[in-house]
Design an enzyme around this catalytic site. Structure first.
Site, PDB file in Angstrom:
ATOM      1  N   ILE A  78      -7.255  -6.077   6.806  1.00  0.00           N
ATOM      2  CA  ILE A  78      -6.795  -6.713   6.170  1.00  0.00           C
ATOM      3  C   ILE A  78      -7.666  -6.498   4.398  1.00  0.00           C
ATOM      4  CG2 ILE A  78      -7.455  -9.263   6.205  1.00  0.00           C
ATOM      5  CD1 ILE A  78      -5.478  -8.883   7.772  1.00  0.00           C
TER       6      ILE A  78
ATOM      7  N   GLU B 269     -12.615  -4.591  -5.592  1.00  0.00           N
ATOM      8  CA  GLU B 269     -12.295  -2.868  -5.972  1.00  0.00           C
ATOM      9  C   GLU B 269     -11.962  -2.003  -6.146  1.00  0.00           C
ATOM     10  OE1 GLU B 269     -11.747  -5.779  -2.541  1.00  0.00           O
ATOM     11  OE2 GLU B 269     -14.005  -5.992  -2.629  1.00  0.00           O
ATOM     12  N   ASN B 270     -10.377  -2.399  -6.779  1.00  0.00           N
ATOM     13  CA  ASN B 270      -9.950  -1.749  -7.204  1.00  0.00           C
ATOM     14  C   ASN B 270     -10.215  -1.266  -8.456  1.00  0.00           C
ATOM     15  OD1 ASN B 270      -6.147  -2.882  -5.929  1.00  0.00           O
ATOM     16  ND2 ASN B 270      -7.767  -1.484  -5.590  1.00  0.00           N
TER      17      ASN B 270
ATOM     18  N   ASP C  94       0.412  -1.250   0.610  1.00  0.00           N
ATOM     19  CA  ASP C  94       0.173  -0.251   0.052  1.00  0.00           C
ATOM     20  C   ASP C  94       0.683   1.495  -0.184  1.00  0.00           C
ATOM     21  OD1 ASP C  94      -2.033   1.569   0.074  1.00  0.00           O
ATOM     22  OD2 ASP C  94      -2.913   1.455   2.324  1.00  0.00           O
ATOM     23  N   GLY C  95       0.141   2.797  -0.441  1.00  0.00           N
ATOM     24  CA  GLY C  95       1.143   3.388  -0.241  1.00  0.00           C
ATOM     25  C   GLY C  95       1.582   4.388  -1.549  1.00  0.00           C
TER      26      GLY C  95
ATOM     27  N   GLU D 113       0.721 -14.181  11.614  1.00  0.00           N
ATOM     28  CA  GLU D 113       0.860 -13.012  12.071  1.00  0.00           C
ATOM     29  C   GLU D 113       0.945 -11.898  11.472  1.00  0.00           C
ATOM     30  OE1 GLU D 113       1.617 -12.985  15.501  1.00  0.00           O
ATOM     31  OE2 GLU D 113       1.230 -15.510  15.251  1.00  0.00           O
TER      32      GLU D 113
HETATM   33  C1  FPP Z   1      -1.245   0.704  -3.277  1.00  0.00           C
HETATM   34  O1  FPP Z   1      -1.018   1.518  -3.238  1.00  0.00           O
HETATM   35  C2  FPP Z   1      -1.069  -0.829  -4.363  1.00  0.00           C
HETATM   36  C3  FPP Z   1      -1.894  -1.031  -5.533  1.00  0.00           C
HETATM   37  C4  FPP Z   1      -3.792  -1.134  -5.397  1.00  0.00           C
HETATM   38  C5  FPP Z   1      -1.336  -1.629  -6.821  1.00  0.00           C
HETATM   39  C6  FPP Z   1      -0.209  -2.679  -6.187  1.00  0.00           C
HETATM   40  C7  FPP Z   1       0.757  -2.510  -7.767  1.00  0.00           C
HETATM   41  C8  FPP Z   1       1.872  -2.890  -7.806  1.00  0.00           C
HETATM   42  C9  FPP Z   1       3.186  -2.437  -6.842  1.00  0.00           C
HETATM   43  C10 FPP Z   1       2.459  -2.835  -9.133  1.00  0.00           C
HETATM   44  C11 FPP Z   1       2.685  -5.099  -8.994  1.00  0.00           C
HETATM   45  C12 FPP Z   1       2.909  -5.335  -9.905  1.00  0.00           C
HETATM   46  C13 FPP Z   1       3.399  -6.107 -10.230  1.00  0.00           C
HETATM   47  C14 FPP Z   1       4.179  -6.096 -11.584  1.00  0.00           C
HETATM   48  C15 FPP Z   1       4.122  -6.605  -9.176  1.00  0.00           C
HETATM   49  P1  FPP Z   1      -2.420   2.623  -3.699  1.00  0.00           P
HETATM   50  O2  FPP Z   1      -2.726   3.023  -5.262  1.00  0.00           O
HETATM   51  O3  FPP Z   1      -3.380   2.048  -3.035  1.00  0.00           O
HETATM   52  O4  FPP Z   1      -1.500   3.843  -3.002  1.00  0.00           O
HETATM   53  P2  FPP Z   1      -2.730   5.289  -1.409  1.00  0.00           P
HETATM   54  O5  FPP Z   1      -3.215   4.344  -0.623  1.00  0.00           O
HETATM   55  O6  FPP Z   1      -1.325   6.109  -1.420  1.00  0.00           O
HETATM   56  O7  FPP Z   1      -3.594   6.221  -3.144  1.00  0.00           O
END
Ligand code: FPP
Length: 229
Positions: A181, A59-60, A12-13, A193
């Site tokens: 979660i 949900e994304n 996240d983040g 954990e």
């Molecule tokens: C959460 O950050 C992240 C995601 C929803 C996507 C995660 C995807 C990646 C790290 C790329 C994965 C790709 C591969 C090839 C493994 P956010 O956008 O929710 O951040 P925020 O909460 O700060 O808005």
């Protein structure tokens, strides 16, 4: 040090990190993908057998269309460019989540990589794409109904979930300060954990991973029992 056999991560983040650097959100996801690669290598070095990463939730889809498109472009590009490297590293790649809402080309690429990487490997990396824990449970229930089961035990039920026979995660890491979660592996996390850090995923490093593993290593896992003092 006790090393978890299976680590699951809610990365996240990315967006917050990018905004802080005055960059578009997608740059956070790009950096996030690099970090996922680095953490995979660190897990191989540590001897972790299973790593499960939450890349895109059910949900994304509610995010702006452009961000969703760019995220899937990133995934497609990553899987295409890293094919050889995954094989060299000994990564068995698996995907969990729904497959019916993903473009056909990407679906084929995912299936091809699952096949190609399944022969000789040191770690199983599972990417959760269009994944939701409730959706996973419902799909398993519906499969069982179609097969006319009238009774199931825990191990049969687990087998029908997306992770199948992969052991439950020992450690769940979530970055960016949120302590939820968020519909990730609901069934499989029953005795996992939990480890939370305020760092955003693009800032997560091997040292941070070690910190989480050390923390895990010091915990007493009781699984509902009483431990002898
Ligand atoms: C959460 O950050 C992240 C995601 C929803 C996507 C995660 C995807 C990646 C790290 C790329 C994965 C790709 C591969 C090839 C493994 P956010 O956008 O929710 O951040 P925020 O909460 O700060 O808005």
């Amino acid at each position: 040090m006790k090393v978890p056999r299976h680590i699951a991560i809610i990365m996240d983040g990315n967006g917050r990190w990018a905004r802080r650097q005055d960059m578009p959100r997608i740059m956070g996801h790009y950096r996030g993908a690099e970090v996922a690669e680095d953490i995979t290598k660190a897990c191989i070095d540590l001897g972790v057998e299973y790593l499960t990463l939450f890349a895109f939730s059910t949900e994304n889809w509610n995010r702006p269309k452009e961000e969703v498109r760019l995220l899937f472009d990133l995934l497609r590009k990553y899987l295409t460019d890293k094919r050889e490297e995954l094989l060299e590293l000994g990564v068995r790649l698996k995907f969990i989540g729904r497959r019916d809402r993903i473009g056909r080309d990407l679906r084929y690429l995912m299936e091809e990589l699952e096949r190609e990487t399944s022969v000789s490997y040191r770690i199983t990396v599972t990417l959760a794409v269009d994944y939701g824990g409730r959706d996973d449970i419902l799909r398993a229930v519906n499969k069982l109904v179609r097969l006319k089961f009238d009774h199931v035990d825990e191990s049969t039920f687990s087998h029908f979930l997306d992770l199948g026979d992969i052991p439950d995660p020992d450690l769940l890491i979530r970055t960016a300060g949120e302590k939820r979660i968020s519909n990730f592996l609901l069934w499989n996390l029953a005795y996992t954990e939990l480890y939370f850090t305020d760092l955003c995923w693009p800032e997560f490093t091997r040292d941070e991973l070690l910190r989480a593993v050390e923390d895990f290593s010091g915990r007493k896992r009781k699984f509902g029992r009483v431990l002898d003092e």
